[in-house]
Design an enzyme around this catalytic site. Structure first.
Site: not given
Ligand code: UD1
Ligand code: CA
Length: 464
Positions: A10, A16, A23, A79-80, A156, A388
């Site tokens: 999160a 966007r 968000k 990145g995730t 991706e 009151n």
């Molecule tokens: C991600 C996946 C994609 C998948 C999609 C499904 C990756 C690289 N891609 O893309 O394969 O189809 O989700 O919904 O993982 N977040 C962090 N820190 C960061 C980046 C993101 O905490 O540095 C969190 C965001 O807040 C969000 C989640 O990770 O809750 C997903 O990130 P988001 O940028 O929305 O990934 P997508 O582009 O949707």
């Molecule tokens: Ca997403």
């Protein structure tokens, strides 16, 4: 059985959404976006729950009590994969499985998560990920499979070839991994991609290179894995959620005259054969009894209402209790601390606050009842005001049973009216009145015959 940990991502800004608010704090069905997936994950009884926050971290943390949760900060959202790695510290001695969820994917069901967990454990997999078949896969990571149909990787959209983009099977962004495998694999993730980010999905290829078992489970209903990235998507999901809640109540025997304009939050309950008119919003911990009637334009928050209550057109009610058979409105405002016994009548332009009214008591017109206790079968006349507040403190008014309060009465608190008191119209009462008494303010009534005609003539004369 091994232990389960949950990591909820999160930290992202949600670019966007074009919002000052992170968000995951935007409300869906009356509660912050990230709380939906979190509450669903809790159904699996995890022993560790870690939430990775970054953008707007302080605000996100206030949306959830910190009991039973470890907050982890990801300073820069790179990145995730990096986001999950930030949670590593909470899993030092942990050898169980970790469920990874996104804060922006709110509708995932407990059933799907349990199916994933069971599959993961049965296959003794290192990693199990959820996939979906979408008619419109744009925006999602695509699942790559080898000739035998086994998973070969995730690409991706921004890194995919035109051929790969045609794939309709996508990564839902929900994973179960064995903790030791997960954190070791994440150390090997690189950021040599279009976005320069550390991608969590890259652990698939790392696992395959290590000849680990990587499994996929396909979600039955793809609506569960829809992510929220824009306000349009949020509104569309809100509508879906609302429709399914409305459907549930109609199937349970509640009439919604116009489901399109009826907004019922998830936490609300409604009894059978209640009829709800258009433009009604039922929020928070609201409970509506059976056989109630709500005409419409009602906005109720944390209101508990007994059976056969009739809310006429246009009422606002917050944190109050109303017992069986009461009639409220039209145009009434019941504020916190209002408690109405059975068969009370509250009419038009009446406001109540911290007001307890006994059975059968009526306040039908243009009245303010604040910090007051009223007995049963009392009648409060039109234009009665409990005074009151003196600008410094609030004071209480007590009114007994069978009291008749005449129209245009001001009751200056603290004061009381005993049982069977009769207050003459246009009285200002400042003292405790004993039971059975009449109270009135003597005023001389003067009459000047012909006065209007004289006045008019004089005014006309002035104009010339
Ligand atoms: C991600 C996946 C994609 C998948 C999609 C499904 C990756 C690289 N891609 O893309 O394969 O189809 O989700 O919904 O993982 N977040 C962090 N820190 C960061 C980046 C993101 O905490 O540095 C969190 C965001 O807040 C969000 C989640 O990770 O809750 C997903 O990130 P988001 O940028 O929305 O990934 P997508 O582009 O949707
Ligand atoms: Ca997403």
């Amino acid at each position: 059985m091994s232990e389960l940990g949950v990591i909820l991502l999160a930290a992202g800004q949600g670019t966007r959404m074009k919002s000052e608010t992170p968000k995951v704090l935007h409300p869906l069905g009356g509660k912050a976006l990230f709380l939906h997936a979190l509450e669903t994950a809790r159904q699996l009884d995890p022993t560790i729950v870690t939430i990775v926050v970054g953008h707007g971290a302080a605000a996100v943390q206030t949306a959830h009590p910190s009991i039973g949760v470890t907050w982890v900060t990801q300073e820069r959202q790179i990145g995730t994969g990096h986001a999950v790695l930030c949670a590593k510290g909470a899993y030092e001695a942990f050898t169980g499985e970790v469920l990874i969820l996104s804060g922006d994917v709110p509708l995932i069901s407990e059933r799907t998560l349990r199916a994933m967990l069971e599959h993961h454990r049965n296959r003794r997999a290192a990693l199990t990920l959820l996939t979906a078949q979408l008619d419109e896969p744009t925006g999602y990571g695509r699942i790559l499979r080898d000739g035998a149909g086994a998973i070969a990787g995730i690409v991706e959209e921004k890194d995919a070839t035109p051929e790969q983009r045609k794939t309709r099977e996508v990564n839902a962004g929900i994973y179960i991994a064995s903790a030791p495998f997960l954190f070791a694999a994440l150390n090997g993730v690189k950021n040599n991609n279009q976005q320069g980010e550390y991608y969590l999905p890259d652990i698939v290829e790392i696992g395959l290179a290590q000849r680990r078992t990587i499994e996929t489970v396909t979600v039955e209903d793809p609506r569960e894995m829809m992510g929220i990235n824009s306000r349009e998507e949020l509104a569309a999901m809100e509508k879906n959620l609302r429709q399914s809640i409305n459907q549930k109540w109609m199937q349970a025997g509640v009439t919604l005259k116009d489901p399109d304009t009826t907004y019922i939050e998830e936490s609300v309950t409604i009894g059978k054969d209640t009829v709800i008119g258009p433009n009604t919003q039922l929020c928070g911990q609201t409970v509506i009894g059976a056989r109630c009637r709500i005409d419409g334009s009602a906005f109720l928050t944390d209101a508990v209402i007994g059976d056969e209550v009739y809310l006429r057109f246009s009422v606002v009610m917050t944190q109050c209790r109303v017992e069986r058979g009461a009639i409220i409105g039209p145009f009434a405002h019941l504020r916190p601390g209002t408690a109405l016994s059975a068969n009370v009548h509250i009419g038009n332009f009446v406001e109540t606050k911290e007001a307890k009214l006994g059975e059968g008591t009526k306040a039908n017109h243009l009245t303010y009842l604040g910090d007051v206790t009223i007995g049963r079968d009392t009648n409060i006349g039109a234009g009665t005001i409990t005074c009151n507040y003196d600008g410094f403190n609030k004071y209480k008014t007590a009114i007994g049973d069978r009291v008749q309060v005449g129209s245009d009465t001001t009751l200056v608190a603290p004061m009381s009216l005993g049982d069977d008191v009769y207050v003459a119209t246009a009285s200002t009462v400042r003292h405790d009145i004993p039971a059975g008494a009449l109270v009135y303010n003597p005023r001389e009534e003067r009459v000047r015959e012909g006065w209007t005609e004289q006045k008019r003539r004089k005014m006309k004369g002035n104009k010339k």
